[in-house]
Design an enzyme around this catalytic site. Sequence first.
Site, PDB file in Angstrom:
ATOM      1  CE1 TYR A 257      -3.022  -2.850   0.189  1.00  0.00           C
ATOM      2  CE2 TYR A 257      -3.690  -2.524   2.523  1.00  0.00           C
ATOM      3  CZ  TYR A 257      -3.711  -3.306   1.578  1.00  0.00           C
ATOM      4  OH  TYR A 257      -4.703  -4.161   1.532  1.00  0.00           O
TER       5      TYR A 257
ATOM      6  N   GLY B  13     -14.352  -5.630   1.081  1.00  0.00           N
ATOM      7  CA  GLY B  13     -15.188  -5.524  -0.144  1.00  0.00           C
ATOM      8  C   GLY B  13     -16.690  -5.676   0.433  1.00  0.00           C
TER       9      GLY B  13
ATOM     10  CB  ALA C  38     -19.847  -3.689  -3.526  1.00  0.00           C
ATOM     11  CE  LYS C  39     -14.330  -1.892  -7.311  1.00  0.00           C
ATOM     12  NZ  LYS C  39     -13.964  -1.737  -8.992  1.00  0.00           N
ATOM     13  N   GLY C  40     -18.530   0.903  -1.941  1.00  0.00           N
ATOM     14  CA  GLY C  40     -19.590   1.856  -1.624  1.00  0.00           C
ATOM     15  C   GLY C  40     -20.964   1.778  -2.476  1.00  0.00           C
TER      16      GLY C  40
ATOM     17  CG  LEU D  39     -23.640  -3.623  -1.539  1.00  0.00           C
ATOM     18  CD1 LEU D  39     -23.038  -5.133  -1.392  1.00  0.00           C
ATOM     19  CD2 LEU D  39     -25.079  -3.963  -1.633  1.00  0.00           C
TER      20      LEU D  39
END
Length: 302
Positions: free
Chosen positions: A51, A197, A200-202, A204
């Site tokens: 990262y 996740g 789900a990248k936002g 959800l």
Amino acid sequence: MKKNRLGNSDLYVSELGLGCMSLGTNQQKATNIITEALDQGINYLDTADLYDKTENEAIVGKAIKGKRDDIILATKVGNHLTEDGTWFWDPSKSYIKEQVKKSLQRLQTDYIDLYQLHGGTIEDPIDETIEAFEELKKEGLIRYYGISSIRPNVIREYVKRSSLVSVMMQYSLFDRRPEEEVFDLLEENNISVVTRGALAKGMLSDQASEVVKQKGKDGYLGYNYDELVAMTNELSKETNSLTVAALQYVLHQPAVASAVVGASSTKQLLDNLKLKDAAPFSESTYQALQRVSKPITYQNHR
């Protein structure tokens, strides 16, 4: 916050973990997010040497100074960074044993609670990789180890050959692949799942209608844009907070010990922490959410 035992280890991790990849490179901002997370009862922090090309570990290390005893610290290894900033996959014993010392230095600690292989394929020298982790345990540099993988065939090999305590994998209402062939195996072997996740990248989250327009316009896994819109609309009708429901959904699985969720701001973190005060998640809600989404299986990434 509720804490769950990680596999057969003596690590008890908060059911909501903080994924550090989204913290960014501003030290003060990152420290504020981490401090708030700890104050709110999160004790599980997940980072990786990859990262921000090792900078994330250094930022986390500075942020947790003086608080180390209160934290379950997880990081990852296997992506071999080169001097020009590129990386290649390297699960070799020599690299793992060399890299752990650098991670410890950046994290300003003398041990890592959970050291995870950051990927893996069936062609890897798996026994050699396991040997490295086992030696690091004996040397006291790590307490336990796990893998971060969505590959069922790879997971099976580590279950058979190693003493790993956890598997980190992508899992959400939009990605139900682990339900079919991974969860039962891990639960039977007393190995915990740590999810990534879950939101789900936002798509959800409580901001789903806006996020789907941005991040779902080209589809997501087996879903096209129209399906994503329809599902988020339906899911929102089933719950007061889609963010909370999405997190409760993954935590409903007995094998799941913690849902690791990233935060790039204190506000985003607090949105996720609504989970703490949420009403219990009922079996009927769980089934209703399942009816809206659909199970999918691993086609690639075997």
